[in-house]
Design a protein around this motif. Structure first.
Motif, PDB file in Angstrom:
ATOM      1  N   GLY A  21       0.809  -1.213   0.000  1.00 17.35           N
ATOM      2  CA  GLY A  21       0.000   0.000   0.000  1.00 17.35           C
ATOM      3  C   GLY A  21       0.841   1.261   0.000  1.00 17.35           C
ATOM      4  O   GLY A  21       0.554   2.219  -0.725  1.00 17.35           O
ATOM      5  N   ARG A  22       1.895   1.265   0.779  1.00 21.74           N
ATOM      6  CA  ARG A  22       2.743   2.463   0.858  1.00 21.74           C
ATOM      7  C   ARG A  22       3.465   2.750  -0.452  1.00 21.74           C
ATOM      8  O   ARG A  22       3.746   3.892  -0.767  1.00 21.74           O
ATOM      9  CB  ARG A  22       3.752   2.319   1.991  1.00 21.74           C
ATOM     10  N   ARG A  23       3.758   1.686  -1.198  1.00 24.17           N
ATOM     11  CA  ARG A  23       4.439   1.939  -2.475  1.00 24.17           C
ATOM     12  C   ARG A  23       3.447   2.126  -3.621  1.00 24.17           C
ATOM     13  O   ARG A  23       3.828   2.362  -4.756  1.00 24.17           O
ATOM     14  CB  ARG A  23       5.464   0.852  -2.788  1.00 24.17           C
ATOM     15  N   GLY A  24       2.145   2.035  -3.316  1.00 23.54           N
ATOM     16  CA  GLY A  24       1.118   2.291  -4.323  1.00 23.54           C
ATOM     17  C   GLY A  24       0.936   1.152  -5.304  1.00 23.54           C
ATOM     18  O   GLY A  24       0.537   1.357  -6.444  1.00 23.54           O
ATOM     19  N   ALA A  25       1.197  -0.057  -4.861  1.00 24.49           N
ATOM     20  CA  ALA A  25       1.071  -1.231  -5.730  1.00 24.49           C
ATOM     21  C   ALA A  25      -0.389  -1.509  -6.063  1.00 24.49           C
ATOM     22  O   ALA A  25      -1.282  -1.199  -5.282  1.00 24.49           O
ATOM     23  CB  ALA A  25       1.681  -2.449  -5.045  1.00 24.49           C
ATOM     24  N   GLU A  26      -0.599  -2.101  -7.221  1.00 21.86           N
ATOM     25  CA  GLU A  26      -1.957  -2.508  -7.589  1.00 21.86           C
ATOM     26  C   GLU A  26      -2.370  -3.769  -6.845  1.00 21.86           C
ATOM     27  O   GLU A  26      -3.552  -4.028  -6.667  1.00 21.86           O
ATOM     28  CB  GLU A  26      -2.040  -2.734  -9.093  1.00 21.86           C
ATOM     29  N   ALA A  27      -1.371  -4.580  -6.420  1.00 20.82           N
ATOM     30  CA  ALA A  27      -1.641  -5.825  -5.709  1.00 20.82           C
ATOM     31  C   ALA A  27      -0.450  -6.158  -4.818  1.00 20.82           C
ATOM     32  O   ALA A  27       0.668  -5.714  -5.069  1.00 20.82           O
ATOM     33  CB  ALA A  27      -1.886  -6.962  -6.704  1.00 20.82           C
ATOM     34  N   LEU A  28      -0.698  -6.949  -3.793  1.00 16.58           N
ATOM     35  CA  LEU A  28       0.388  -7.455  -2.945  1.00 16.58           C
ATOM     36  C   LEU A  28       1.229  -8.400  -3.792  1.00 16.58           C
ATOM     37  O   LEU A  28       0.676  -9.224  -4.525  1.00 16.58           O
ATOM     38  CB  LEU A  28      -0.177  -8.222  -1.756  1.00 16.58           C
ATOM     39  N   ASP A  29       2.552  -8.287  -3.671  1.00  9.38           N
ATOM     40  CA  ASP A  29       3.418  -9.089  -4.528  1.00  9.38           C
ATOM     41  C   ASP A  29       4.584  -9.676  -3.733  1.00  9.38           C
ATOM     42  O   ASP A  29       4.758  -9.405  -2.548  1.00  9.38           O
ATOM     43  CB  ASP A  29       3.918  -8.242  -5.702  1.00  9.38           C
ATOM     44  N   VAL A  30       5.392 -10.453  -4.409  1.00  8.99           N
ATOM     45  CA  VAL A  30       6.494 -11.207  -3.808  1.00  8.99           C
ATOM     46  C   VAL A  30       7.498 -10.296  -3.102  1.00  8.99           C
ATOM     47  O   VAL A  30       7.947 -10.593  -1.997  1.00  8.99           O
ATOM     48  CB  VAL A  30       7.191 -12.076  -4.876  1.00  8.99           C
ATOM     49  N   GLY A  31       7.853  -9.186  -3.716  1.00 13.19           N
ATOM     50  CA  GLY A  31       8.821  -8.275  -3.102  1.00 13.19           C
ATOM     51  C   GLY A  31       8.315  -7.698  -1.792  1.00 13.19           C
ATOM     52  O   GLY A  31       9.091  -7.531  -0.833  1.00 13.19           O
ATOM     53  N   ASP A  32       7.016  -7.400  -1.732  1.00 13.17           N
ATOM     54  CA  ASP A  32       6.422  -6.900  -0.494  1.00 13.17           C
ATOM     55  C   ASP A  32       6.490  -7.971   0.590  1.00 13.17           C
ATOM     56  O   ASP A  32       6.801  -7.677   1.748  1.00 13.17           O
ATOM     57  CB  ASP A  32       4.965  -6.498  -0.730  1.00 13.17           C
ATOM     58  N   LEU A  33       6.210  -9.211   0.202  1.00 11.49           N
ATOM     59  CA  LEU A  33       6.282 -10.323   1.143  1.00 11.49           C
ATOM     60  C   LEU A  33       7.705 -10.492   1.663  1.00 11.49           C
ATOM     61  O   LEU A  33       7.921 -10.630   2.865  1.00 11.49           O
ATOM     62  CB  LEU A  33       5.816 -11.627   0.484  1.00 11.49           C
ATOM     63  N   ALA A  80      17.238  -2.670   1.441  1.00 10.85           N
ATOM     64  CA  ALA A  80      17.582  -1.552   0.551  1.00 10.85           C
ATOM     65  C   ALA A  80      17.490  -1.981  -0.908  1.00 10.85           C
ATOM     66  O   ALA A  80      16.954  -1.244  -1.750  1.00 10.85           O
ATOM     67  CB  ALA A  80      18.985  -1.037   0.876  1.00 10.85           C
ATOM     68  N   ALA A  81      17.986  -3.165  -1.212  1.00  9.62           N
ATOM     69  CA  ALA A  81      17.945  -3.657  -2.595  1.00  9.62           C
ATOM     70  C   ALA A  81      16.504  -3.917  -3.043  1.00  9.62           C
ATOM     71  O   ALA A  81      16.142  -3.614  -4.186  1.00  9.62           O
ATOM     72  CB  ALA A  81      18.791  -4.919  -2.722  1.00  9.62           C
ATOM     73  N   LEU A  82      15.679  -4.471  -2.164  1.00  7.11           N
ATOM     74  CA  LEU A  82      14.278  -4.711  -2.508  1.00  7.11           C
ATOM     75  C   LEU A  82      13.552  -3.394  -2.787  1.00  7.11           C
ATOM     76  O   LEU A  82      12.728  -3.315  -3.698  1.00  7.11           O
ATOM     77  CB  LEU A  82      13.565  -5.490  -1.396  1.00  7.11           C
ATOM     78  N   GLU A  83      13.847  -2.375  -2.008  1.00 10.65           N
ATOM     79  CA  GLU A  83      13.224  -1.065  -2.226  1.00 10.65           C
ATOM     80  C   GLU A  83      13.505  -0.537  -3.632  1.00 10.65           C
ATOM     81  O   GLU A  83      12.646   0.077  -4.250  1.00 10.65           O
ATOM     82  CB  GLU A  83      13.705  -0.052  -1.186  1.00 10.65           C
ATOM     83  N   THR A  84      14.710  -0.776  -4.135  1.00  9.35           N
ATOM     84  CA  THR A  84      15.046  -0.283  -5.475  1.00  9.35           C
ATOM     85  C   THR A  84      14.374  -1.107  -6.573  1.00  9.35           C
ATOM     86  O   THR A  84      14.150  -0.607  -7.673  1.00  9.35           O
ATOM     87  CB  THR A  84      16.576  -0.268  -5.719  1.00  9.35           C
ATOM     88  N   LEU A  85      14.055  -2.368  -6.274  1.00 16.49           N
ATOM     89  CA  LEU A  85      13.408  -3.242  -7.261  1.00 16.49           C
ATOM     90  C   LEU A  85      11.920  -2.951  -7.441  1.00 16.49           C
ATOM     91  O   LEU A  85      11.367  -3.153  -8.515  1.00 16.49           O
ATOM     92  CB  LEU A  85      13.529  -4.707  -6.834  1.00 16.49           C
ATOM     93  N   LEU A  86      11.281  -2.521  -6.373  1.00 15.35           N
ATOM     94  CA  LEU A  86       9.823  -2.406  -6.379  1.00 15.35           C
ATOM     95  C   LEU A  86       9.364  -1.061  -6.934  1.00 15.35           C
ATOM     96  O   LEU A  86       9.806  -0.013  -6.465  1.00 15.35           O
ATOM     97  CB  LEU A  86       9.284  -2.601  -4.963  1.00 15.35           C
ATOM     98  N   PRO A  87       8.473  -1.080  -7.929  1.00 17.21           N
ATOM     99  CA  PRO A  87       7.973   0.183  -8.495  1.00 17.21           C
ATOM    100  C   PRO A  87       7.149   0.955  -7.467  1.00 17.21           C
ATOM    101  O   PRO A  87       6.555   0.370  -6.563  1.00 17.21           O
ATOM    102  CB  PRO A  87       7.107  -0.273  -9.668  1.00 17.21           C
ATOM    103  N   ARG A  88       7.133   2.265  -7.619  1.00 19.31           N
ATOM    104  CA  ARG A  88       6.418   3.131  -6.688  1.00 19.31           C
ATOM    105  C   ARG A  88       5.363   3.949  -7.424  1.00 19.31           C
ATOM    106  O   ARG A  88       5.531   4.300  -8.577  1.00 19.31           O
ATOM    107  CB  ARG A  88       7.389   4.046  -5.971  1.00 19.31           C
ATOM    108  N   SER A  89       4.282   4.259  -6.690  1.00 17.00           N
ATOM    109  CA  SER A  89       3.206   5.083  -7.209  1.00 17.00           C
ATOM    110  C   SER A  89       2.568   5.796  -6.009  1.00 17.00           C
ATOM    111  O   SER A  89       3.146   5.797  -4.924  1.00 17.00           O
ATOM    112  CB  SER A  89       2.196   4.202  -7.946  1.00 17.00           C
ATOM    113  N   SER A  90       1.391   6.338  -6.188  1.00 17.28           N
ATOM    114  CA  SER A  90       0.695   7.000  -5.080  1.00 17.28           C
ATOM    115  C   SER A  90       0.249   5.961  -4.063  1.00 17.28           C
ATOM    116  O   SER A  90      -0.313   4.921  -4.441  1.00 17.28           O
ATOM    117  CB  SER A  90      -0.532   7.751  -5.595  1.00 17.28           C
ATOM    118  N   PRO A  91       0.458   6.213  -2.780  1.00 14.78           N
ATOM    119  CA  PRO A  91       0.076   5.250  -1.741  1.00 14.78           C
ATOM    120  C   PRO A  91      -1.409   4.894  -1.779  1.00 14.78           C
ATOM    121  O   PRO A  91      -2.246   5.703  -2.169  1.00 14.78           O
ATOM    122  CB  PRO A  91       0.425   5.967  -0.434  1.00 14.78           C
TER     123      PRO A  91
END
Length: 162
Positions: A21-33, A80-91
């Motif tokens: 949610g904080r990264r504005g994802a359309e769905a929960l995904d592997v990187g968030d997990l 830190a590495a996961l943060e760079t992999l995950l796309p960001r949008s509006s929360p």
């Protein structure tokens, strides 16, 4: 779906939702997990909820202390590495329901179905990590593999702990 999930695994699911949610994802995904698993392992999951209380307060009711799987340094580097992999949008507001990707659903199902083989009663965060590492061709999995974390060493740790 989460009936056989331990309190720690449920905290990971909560963390997964908050991270997505904080990264504005359309769905929960592997990187968030994976981020949530690492945060829970390092006992940092409360920070996602904005908890700023006394660090000496101890463990929440029903939650036993555990030995972290990740070293502090490794956890910090991976987060830190996961943060760079995950796309960001509006929360996405916490009050809004979110779906999960098919890969994430597969991880939850695999973790639960693997309980019988290991003779375990509940899914814990390491079960989720082992199931996530089964996924082929995911950048998040590749990141952990490059850090020396494999499905085999996670399963070995699971056998050792239980």
């Amino acid at each position: 779906m989460f009936d056989n999930f331990s309190l720690r695994a449920n905290r990971v699911i909560f963390g997964t939702r908050v991270k997505a949610g904080r990264r504005g994802a359309e769905a929960l995904d592997v990187g968030d997990l994976m981020s949530a698993i690492i945060l829970e392992d390092q006992e940092m999951i409360r920070e996602l909820a904005g908890y700023e209380g006394d660090a000496e307060m101890g463990h929440p009711i029903g939650l036993q202390p555990h030995t972290p799987f990740f070293s502090k340094s490794s956890a910090s580097d991976l987060l830190a590495a996961l943060e760079t992999l995950l796309p960001r949008s509006s929360p996405i507001p916490d009050s809004r329901d979110m779906t999960m990707t098919p890969d994430l659903r597969r991880i939850f199902q695999s973790a639960e179905s693997g309980l019988e083989e290991l003779h375990h009663k509940q899914v814990d965060p390491l079960h989720l990590l082992a199931a996530a590492l089964e996924l082929p061709s995911r950048p998040e999995v590749d990141l952990l593999t490059r850090a020396g974390i494999s499905e085999e060493n996670v399963r070995a740790k699971l056998k050792e702990l239980y």
